[in-house]
Design a protein around this motif. Structure first.
Motif, PDB file in Angstrom:
ATOM      1  N   UNK A 117     -18.713 -14.857   9.698  1.00  0.00           N
ATOM      2  CA  UNK A 117     -18.565 -15.890   8.672  1.00  0.00           C
ATOM      3  C   UNK A 117     -17.717 -15.372   7.515  1.00  0.00           C
ATOM      4  N   UNK A 118     -17.979 -14.121   7.123  1.00  0.00           N
ATOM      5  CA  UNK A 118     -17.211 -13.536   6.019  1.00  0.00           C
ATOM      6  C   UNK A 118     -15.736 -13.414   6.394  1.00  0.00           C
ATOM      7  N   UNK A 119     -15.455 -12.990   7.619  1.00  0.00           N
ATOM      8  CA  UNK A 119     -14.061 -12.890   8.066  1.00  0.00           C
ATOM      9  C   UNK A 119     -13.386 -14.262   8.035  1.00  0.00           C
ATOM     10  N   UNK A 120     -14.139 -15.294   8.456  1.00  0.00           N
ATOM     11  CA  UNK A 120     -13.527 -16.627   8.505  1.00  0.00           C
ATOM     12  C   UNK A 120     -13.241 -17.142   7.096  1.00  0.00           C
ATOM     13  N   UNK A 121     -14.147 -16.856   6.148  1.00  0.00           N
ATOM     14  CA  UNK A 121     -13.905 -17.244   4.755  1.00  0.00           C
ATOM     15  C   UNK A 121     -12.702 -16.490   4.195  1.00  0.00           C
ATOM     16  N   UNK A 122     -12.584 -15.202   4.532  1.00  0.00           N
ATOM     17  CA  UNK A 122     -11.428 -14.423   4.082  1.00  0.00           C
ATOM     18  C   UNK A 122     -10.138 -14.974   4.664  1.00  0.00           C
ATOM     19  N   UNK A 123     -10.184 -15.389   5.935  1.00  0.00           N
ATOM     20  CA  UNK A 123      -8.994 -15.968   6.561  1.00  0.00           C
ATOM     21  C   UNK A 123      -8.516 -17.176   5.751  1.00  0.00           C
ATOM     22  N   UNK A 124      -9.475 -17.939   5.193  1.00  0.00           N
ATOM     23  CA  UNK A 124      -9.136 -19.123   4.399  1.00  0.00           C
ATOM     24  C   UNK A 124      -8.813 -18.760   2.946  1.00  0.00           C
ATOM     25  N   UNK A 125      -8.795 -17.456   2.630  1.00  0.00           N
ATOM     26  CA  UNK A 125      -8.490 -17.021   1.271  1.00  0.00           C
ATOM     27  C   UNK A 125      -9.673 -17.111   0.320  1.00  0.00           C
ATOM     28  N   UNK A 126     -10.880 -17.351   0.866  1.00  0.00           N
ATOM     29  CA  UNK A 126     -12.073 -17.539   0.021  1.00  0.00           C
ATOM     30  C   UNK A 126     -12.845 -16.220  -0.090  1.00  0.00           C
ATOM     31  N   UNK A 170      -9.351  -7.627  -1.568  1.00  0.00           N
ATOM     32  CA  UNK A 170      -8.747  -8.965  -1.513  1.00  0.00           C
ATOM     33  C   UNK A 170      -9.216  -9.827  -2.680  1.00  0.00           C
ATOM     34  N   UNK A 171     -10.439  -9.562  -3.163  1.00  0.00           N
ATOM     35  CA  UNK A 171     -10.995 -10.329  -4.285  1.00  0.00           C
ATOM     36  C   UNK A 171     -10.625  -9.705  -5.635  1.00  0.00           C
ATOM     37  N   UNK A 172      -9.594  -8.853  -5.629  1.00  0.00           N
ATOM     38  CA  UNK A 172      -9.091  -8.239  -6.871  1.00  0.00           C
ATOM     39  C   UNK A 172     -10.134  -7.355  -7.562  1.00  0.00           C
ATOM     40  N   UNK A 173     -10.894  -6.622  -6.741  1.00  0.00           N
ATOM     41  CA  UNK A 173     -11.820  -5.622  -7.298  1.00  0.00           C
ATOM     42  C   UNK A 173     -11.494  -4.266  -6.672  1.00  0.00           C
ATOM     43  N   UNK A 174     -10.284  -3.742  -6.963  1.00  0.00           N
ATOM     44  CA  UNK A 174      -9.820  -2.555  -6.226  1.00  0.00           C
ATOM     45  C   UNK A 174     -10.643  -1.290  -6.480  1.00  0.00           C
ATOM     46  N   UNK A 175     -11.247  -1.169  -7.682  1.00  0.00           N
ATOM     47  CA  UNK A 175     -12.002   0.059  -7.952  1.00  0.00           C
ATOM     48  C   UNK A 175     -13.227   0.173  -7.041  1.00  0.00           C
ATOM     49  N   UNK A 176     -14.006  -0.899  -6.957  1.00  0.00           N
ATOM     50  CA  UNK A 176     -15.167  -0.871  -6.056  1.00  0.00           C
ATOM     51  C   UNK A 176     -14.701  -0.751  -4.607  1.00  0.00           C
ATOM     52  N   UNK A 177     -13.557  -1.344  -4.300  1.00  0.00           N
ATOM     53  CA  UNK A 177     -13.023  -1.273  -2.936  1.00  0.00           C
ATOM     54  C   UNK A 177     -12.757   0.175  -2.536  1.00  0.00           C
ATOM     55  N   UNK A 178     -12.139   0.933  -3.433  1.00  0.00           N
ATOM     56  CA  UNK A 178     -11.848   2.346  -3.155  1.00  0.00           C
ATOM     57  C   UNK A 178     -13.145   3.110  -2.903  1.00  0.00           C
ATOM     58  N   UNK A 179     -14.184   2.807  -3.690  1.00  0.00           N
ATOM     59  CA  UNK A 179     -15.467   3.508  -3.510  1.00  0.00           C
ATOM     60  C   UNK A 179     -16.067   3.232  -2.132  1.00  0.00           C
ATOM     61  N   UNK A 180     -15.996   1.972  -1.679  1.00  0.00           N
ATOM     62  CA  UNK A 180     -16.530   1.628  -0.348  1.00  0.00           C
ATOM     63  C   UNK A 180     -15.722   2.319   0.754  1.00  0.00           C
ATOM     64  N   UNK A 181     -14.398   2.277   0.636  1.00  0.00           N
ATOM     65  CA  UNK A 181     -13.547   2.868   1.683  1.00  0.00           C
ATOM     66  C   UNK A 181     -13.721   4.388   1.725  1.00  0.00           C
ATOM     67  N   UNK A 182     -13.967   5.002   0.570  1.00  0.00           N
ATOM     68  CA  UNK A 182     -14.193   6.446   0.561  1.00  0.00           C
ATOM     69  C   UNK A 182     -15.507   6.796   1.268  1.00  0.00           C
ATOM     70  N   UNK A 183     -16.522   5.931   1.150  1.00  0.00           N
ATOM     71  CA  UNK A 183     -17.764   6.149   1.912  1.00  0.00           C
ATOM     72  C   UNK A 183     -17.461   6.250   3.409  1.00  0.00           C
ATOM     73  N   UNK A 184     -16.590   5.336   3.887  1.00  0.00           N
ATOM     74  CA  UNK A 184     -16.252   5.332   5.321  1.00  0.00           C
ATOM     75  C   UNK A 184     -15.523   6.617   5.695  1.00  0.00           C
ATOM     76  N   UNK A 185     -14.620   7.054   4.824  1.00  0.00           N
ATOM     77  CA  UNK A 185     -13.799   8.230   5.135  1.00  0.00           C
ATOM     78  C   UNK A 185     -14.603   9.526   5.035  1.00  0.00           C
TER      79      UNK A 185
END
Length: 311
Positions: A88-97, A128-143
């Motif tokens: 569902x989240x992917x589909x909302x993102x596809x629609x830009x939501x 994508x929701x213009x929150x790049x700082x939190x985004x970097x923190x999440x992606x660093x968890x994965x890495x």
């Protein structure tokens, strides 16, 4: 020079559900469409596909608010099912939501913190929701975290995404990231495939203008295209990366081999992200969500049309 970005257009194959109820919804008058949905719904309460298909028709007809309402109904019914919330989240993102996708992905992370996809999906949605700082923190968890072996190489994919994000937002705080790993590698073309079912084998195939196909059995092309290692266990992602794209048409396909488990649903949902100018200020992203039924199916997902040399 470094500033001549590739000129490329992404064309996606739209998903058109074929079930009888989907045709009935598609053919309904705009004012009657939601009533048709309510009429069909009681017999379909156990079918995730019904809600996804109905939302698809509302999106296709430009009735976005109703599409979102249908997806919200499904989210409320399936709040404990991380697979469905993720789709569902992917589909909302596809629609830009993207803002609507975030709470669903926060919930997925609560339900499945031990799956790196939960952190990566949330990180990408935050970006994508213009929150790049939190985004970097999440992606660093994965890495940075050690994950189960069936999620091999997702750390490399997330690291590429983290670096691309940091390159596009120079003021981000990356002090938590190991400085040896901070190196942006911009790409002309990138395609990333994920899917919704664990223990499922799906392969990404990209055919370039030379007619050469990159896939798990042929991971490096003459032109310099690189395919990630084969994921047969987790949910992907499988990633195709090309630094310098020659002009011409690049076709992206997915090959579905089947499941190693009994699934609730006879379908597998694919999420595909195509990007041009990845890791540059000109980065353009397109997402598509498609559903496959039955193993052995090969599906054309989309294409890149490259019109200018990259340098």
């Amino acid at each position: 020079g470094g500033n001549n970005t590739v000129s490329a257009r992404i064309a996606l194959r739209p998903f058109q559900p074929q079930a009888a109820y989907a045709r009935r919804l598609r053919e309904a008058a705009e004012a009657d469409r939601y009533a048709v949905y309510l009429d069909e719904r009681p017999g379909q309460l156990n079918s995730t596909a019904f809600f996804m298909d109905a939302a698809e028709v509302f999106f296709e007809k430009g009735q976005t608010a109703l599409a979102v309402r249908v997806l919200s109904n499904l989210a409320e019914m399936e709040l404990e099912n991380r697979h469905i919330l993720r789709i569902l989240a992917y589909r909302l993102s596809q629609a830009g939501l993207h803002a609507l996708a975030l709470p669903l992905l926060e919930r997925v992370r609560e339900l499945a913190p031990d799956e790196p996809q939960s952190w990566r999906d949330l990180g990408l949605a935050l970006a994508a929701a213009q929150q790049p700082q939190r985004a970097v923190e999440m992606l660093w968890e994965v890495a940075a975290k050690p994950w189960d072996g069936r999620f091999a190489d997702i750390d490399l994919t997330a690291l590429a995404e983290l670096n691309a994000l940091a390159a596009r937002h120079p003021k981000l705080d990356t002090s938590r990231v190991d400085p040896r790993l901070l190196r942006n590698l911009p790409l002309d073309l990138r395609a990333v495939l994920s899917w919704d079912a664990d223990n499922t084998d799906i392969d990404l195939w990209v055919t370039d203008p030379n007619g050469e196909r990159a896939f798990y059995g042929h991971r490096l092309t003459y032109q310099g295209g690189a395919m990630s290692r084969d994921f047969t266990g987790g949910y992907g992602p499988e990633e195709f990366a090309l630094r310098f794209a020659k002009p011409g048409r690049y076709e992206v396909r997915a090959q579905f081999y089947g499941h190693r488990q009994q699934l609730i649903s006879p379908y597998t949902t694919l999420m595909l992200w195509l990007a041009t100018g990845f890791g540059t200020p000109e980065q353009k992203d397109e997402h598509v969500v498609l559903r496959l039924s039955g193993a052995g199916q090969e599906v054309f997902v989309g294409s890149f049309e490259v019109t200018a040399p990259s340098r």
